[in-house]
Design an enzyme around this catalytic site. Structure first.
Site, PDB file in Angstrom:
ATOM      1  N   GLY A  83       0.583  -1.248  -0.025  1.00 15.66           N
ATOM      2  CA  GLY A  83       0.166   0.150  -0.422  1.00 15.66           C
ATOM      3  C   GLY A  83       1.196   1.142   0.542  1.00 15.66           C
ATOM      4  O   GLY A  83       1.910   1.618   0.108  1.00 15.66           O
ATOM      5  N   LYS A  84       0.606   2.482  -0.443  1.00 15.97           N
ATOM      6  CA  LYS A  84       1.330   3.144  -0.310  1.00 15.97           C
ATOM      7  C   LYS A  84      -0.038   4.824  -0.412  1.00 15.97           C
ATOM      8  O   LYS A  84      -0.766   4.975  -0.618  1.00 15.97           O
ATOM      9  CB  LYS A  84       2.524   3.999  -1.348  1.00 15.97           C
ATOM     10  CG  LYS A  84       2.862   4.670  -1.029  1.00 15.97           C
ATOM     11  CD  LYS A  84       4.385   3.995  -0.415  1.00 15.97           C
ATOM     12  CE  LYS A  84       5.305   4.755  -0.298  1.00 15.97           C
ATOM     13  NZ  LYS A  84       6.299   4.099   0.538  1.00 15.97           N
ATOM     14  N   GLY A  85       0.753   5.550   0.690  1.00 20.20           N
ATOM     15  CA  GLY A  85      -0.254   7.109   0.648  1.00 20.20           C
ATOM     16  C   GLY A  85       0.367   8.008   0.521  1.00 20.20           C
ATOM     17  O   GLY A  85       1.196   8.802   0.096  1.00 20.20           O
TER      18      GLY A  85
END
Ligand code: NAD
Length: 420
Positions: A108-110
């Protein structure tokens, strides 16, 4: 449509790496596409009252790349150039990184498009809390767990945990990792990525018969990763002759005292002006002769223009995606630089994040020595697997690392089958 949405050089790079490895390990067409594309891409507007009375809208993103192995896991970045495609590339790399390390996570990444250096503490808190609020329907300790990345830190994670916990009605430490130890963070998490970079670099030096004392290193980026990587090497006798940050670079052939520089940078918020080294051209810094070069800042800094001019023996990729595929081809043709690829090199952070998540779920905390012993055990295991695979397939360390990471995800998807 999807290509337009994700149009970005980092995403193009992640896709090219995936496609090459998919050919190498012969992923069947039926699994290829669904292994490559992100599962969820969330975009939110983040309205914030600024200190000057204006209301500003920031854009926030979260990409959850695959959900076949457990929750998604990955950092949250505050940077002016954050865009959906970049976040998607970083999420994809996180998938291969977690899978390579054997962690029960997808990637995941934000990110929020903002310049944290121009925000007050109150504005940063407001962005963090509103972003978390907007993400509430999509995150939980069992679905998606965030951590610090560029421009975010332990304080950011504390605000995220608080916002999530206030909505839940009780403390939920497992919603983020990389939070302060006082509220459920793990000992060693802050240093883990940089210390992991240094530990792996020392293993590569052993393999190449380079003695640590007398060896030299250059580090690009003096944030969380760069500073602890420099410290870890300096403790073993490596001379850190060059360091840069977003504002400039320093050089001192006799070695820079990284602890003194750390104190200076904490006060001045930059390394620029540090009196015991000379100012240097940040671009040329990467091309200076040294045993170890550590890019620990942004992506694509080693490209087809400078790859042929690198004069290091080990390239330890602290940053995510610092080397473009074209540069990679040049470096592989040269064959004289030992590359520790990003998905291995900086995986210490997510490994200790995993330890933090486990400790949080169990409410049972480990001693620092235990954290590092387990970390180095897992890094050593992944490193050995990569070296074995590279020899077996006669490919680079990067291709071997990606091959292991990607094939583990493919296998998980195959075992679970396609629903419904
Ligand atoms: P950070 O915000 O703590 O530090 C970033 C550093 O890079 C700062 O010193 C900044 O001034 C410098 N910088 C920015 N642009 C630069 C440029 N163009 N040239 C030179 N220096 C520049 O960030 P961090 O957490 O240390 O992350 C650095 C890299 O490591 C990123 O690529 C990140 O994705 C990756 N990474 C971080 C972690 C982690 O645990 N923090 C884990 C894995 C990977």
């Amino acid at each position: 449509m999807i290509e337009t949405l994700l149009h970005n050089p980092d995403f193009a790079m992640a896709c090219r790496q995936f496609d090459e490895v998919a050919d190498l390990i012969q992923i069947p067409e039926s699994t290829r596409e669904r292994t490559k594309w992100p599962k969820r891409m969330i975009t939110v507007s983040v309205p914030v009252h600024m200190d000057d009375g204006r209301t500003e809208i920031f854009w926030g993103y979260r990409v959850q790349h695959h959900l076949s192995s457990g929750p998604t896991k990955g950092g949250l970045r505050f940077h002016p150039e954050v865009e959906l495609g970049e976040v998607a590339a970083l999420a994809m790399w996180m998938s291969w990184k977690c899978s390579l390390a054997g962690l029960p996570y997808g990637g995941g990444k934000g990110g929020v498009t903002c310049d944290p250096t121009k925000l007050s503490l109150r504005e940063k808190e407001a962005i963090t809390r509103r972003y978390t609020q907007e993400m509430l329907p999509f995150i939980s300790p069992e679905t998606d767990v965030m951590a610090p990345d560029m421009g975010t830190d332990e304080q950011t994670m504390a605000w995220m945990m608080d916002t999530y916990s206030m909505n839940t009605g009780h403390s939920v430490p497992g919603i983020v990792t990389g939070k302060p130890v006082r509220i459920g963070g793990s000992l060693g998490r802050r240093e883990s990525t940089g210390r992991g970079v240094a530990w792996l670099t020392l293993r590569a030096m052993e393999e190449l018969n380079i003695a640590a004392s007398g060896a030299t290193a250059i580090v690009q980026g003096y944030g969380n990763v760069g500073s602890f990587a420099a410290l870890g090497l300096a403790e073993q006798g490596v001379r850190i002759i060059g360091i840069s940050d977003a504002n400039g670079a320093l050089f001192n052939g006799k070695g820079i005292d990284v602890l003194k520089l750390f104190q200076y940078a904490t006060i001045h918020k930059t390394i620029v002006g540090y009196p015991e080294a000379d100012p240097f051209d940040p671009k040329l810094l990467l091309e200076q002769p040294c045993d170890v070069l550590i890019p620990a800042a942004v992506s694509r800094v080693i490209d087809q223009d400078n790859a042929a001019r690198l004069r290091c023996r080990i390239l330890a990729e602290g940053a995510n995606g610092p080397t473009t595929p074209n540069a990679d081809t040049i470096l592989n043709e040269r064959g004289d630089i030992y590359i520790i690829p990003d998905i291995l090199c900086n995986s210490g952070g997510v490994i200790v994040s995993y330890f933090e998540w486990v400790q949080g779920l169990q409410r049972f905390f480990w001693k620092e020595a235990e954290v590092f012993e387990k970390l180095y055990g897992m890094l050593g295991n992944a490193h050995r697997q990569i070296r074995k695979k590279a020899k077996e397939l006669n490919v680079s360390n990067r291709q071997a690392a990606l091959a292991i990471g990607i094939s583990n995800v493919v296998e998980a998807k195959k075992l679970r089958g396609l629903f419904p």
